[in-house]
Design a protein around this motif. Sequence first.
Motif, PDB file in Angstrom:
ATOM      1  N   LEU A 352     108.608  61.310  15.554  1.00 43.04           N
ATOM      2  CA  LEU A 352     107.851  60.378  14.725  1.00 43.04           C
ATOM      3  C   LEU A 352     106.661  60.441  14.177  1.00 43.04           C
ATOM      4  N   ARG A 353     106.029  61.314  14.632  1.00 46.17           N
ATOM      5  CA  ARG A 353     104.434  61.787  14.273  1.00 46.17           C
ATOM      6  C   ARG A 353     104.714  62.629  13.055  1.00 46.17           C
ATOM      7  N   LEU A 354     105.733  63.628  12.967  1.00 43.86           N
ATOM      8  CA  LEU A 354     106.071  64.206  11.622  1.00 43.86           C
ATOM      9  C   LEU A 354     106.512  63.369  10.582  1.00 43.86           C
ATOM     10  N   ALA A 355     107.248  62.339  11.000  1.00 46.93           N
ATOM     11  CA  ALA A 355     107.848  61.588   9.711  1.00 46.93           C
ATOM     12  C   ALA A 355     106.821  60.504   9.287  1.00 46.93           C
ATOM     13  N   VAL A 356     105.843  59.953  10.352  1.00 47.02           N
ATOM     14  CA  VAL A 356     104.888  59.147   9.866  1.00 47.02           C
ATOM     15  C   VAL A 356     103.613  59.531   9.999  1.00 47.02           C
ATOM     16  N   GLN A 424     105.390  48.899   9.164  1.00 45.68           N
ATOM     17  CA  GLN A 424     104.445  48.453   9.622  1.00 45.68           C
ATOM     18  C   GLN A 424     102.965  48.801   9.138  1.00 45.68           C
ATOM     19  N   LEU A 425     102.896  50.127   8.873  1.00 46.71           N
ATOM     20  CA  LEU A 425     101.851  50.800   8.719  1.00 46.71           C
ATOM     21  C   LEU A 425     101.365  50.952   7.228  1.00 46.71           C
ATOM     22  N   ALA A 426     102.312  50.294   6.280  1.00 47.51           N
ATOM     23  CA  ALA A 426     102.130  50.543   4.812  1.00 47.51           C
ATOM     24  C   ALA A 426     100.965  49.483   4.564  1.00 47.51           C
TER      25      ALA A 426
END
Length: 426
Positions: A352-356, A424-426
């Motif tokens: 998840l950290r790599l993708a986001v 969510q973070l966009a």
Amino acid sequence: MAKQLQAIRGMNDLLPEQTVVWQYFEQKVRGVLASTGYQEIRMPVLEPTELFKRSIGEVTDIVEKEMYTFDDRNGDSLTLRPEGTAGCVRAAQQHSLLQNQTQRLWYYGPMFRHERPQKGRYRQFYQVGVETFGMEGPDIDAELILMSARLWRELGILDHVRLELNSLGTAADRKRYREALVEYLRGHLEALDDDSRRRLDSNPLRILDSKNETTQQLLEGAPVLSDYLDEESQLHFSALKAMLDEAGVAYVVNPRLVRGLDYYGKTVFEWVTTELGAQGTVCAGGRYDGLVEQLGGKPVPAVGFAMGVERLILLLETLQLIPAEVHHQVDAYLLVLGENCSSYALTVAEQLRLAVPSLRLVVNCGGGSFKSQMKKVARSGAPIALIVGDDEVSSRRIGVKYQDRDEPQQALTLEQTQNLLNQQLA
């Protein structure tokens, strides 16, 4: 039991809830400096004692009373830096940054002075310093002031600080003025406070900065430095004021503003506030064209400033100008429910950290019940709880539970979870 050790008085720890505010401030500073083309330089905190004696002046309070100085094992006298300008000049000279070049430099870090700790004033304190070299016109003086004003605007404090300006003229100007000032003060010796009497022979211009009310009343009738400036200094100061007027930056000319260090000449300025009581100066600087030569180099025009980080952060907190999102440090918290789920949970978290890349994700380590882990989610402030238990491991899915809205828990694939977090973070 062994005695519990405490931090040295006046040298403070910064706890996590404080460091997030400092990081917010540092981010604003870096953004403004980068947008103006300033480059960061990093100097050691220890320098030869002689550097500060030659630059700051041996009869200043800093050198006489406040420096942390000691002899090392080789017998060399070393000092924890009480300010950054002298070290920056030393570094620029040592590494040939001043030879037929202009430089716009900045630094950030701790300084050390042994003075009485009080709110906004500590024995280890932090400064952001900005130094420029090779430019002698008033335009670079104006650029520094405009840049600091832009930082105040970014932080939301521009309406709560006031710019004070003065010109100290050339060394010859100050010599003529010093003679007139001393002659005036000697005629009123009995009215001077003890500290001002001591400075009368060694550093009389510092008497102008006295906080003693009787001395300040006496100075109202003293000669004014502006009457002793030569034509070049007057033109420089007039041009600076015209540039600030054109840019719409308000200022007050303070004829008593002298700054506490010996190396200043021509432009000096301070940004002050009335919101912090006695600790009113949040940023100060000026021109020091003679310092490079004083420290063994060829003459190089120079001007800079330093801002006190603790005081500026105290001002932001006093005015309640810290955005709420500054304290929001976690986007998602991953619960691990089951003895055999940790490996899958850690692997999922890294994917998840790599993708986001902007995701701030905490994984629960050390076990605990669902209830205890949910308490940790609440304390973290994370709006999303991700859940990995035996069912999620077997189905290769991730549970998603919102903390800030009333929606049922979802079971999503890794890709679906990535997409949700990106939204969510966009």
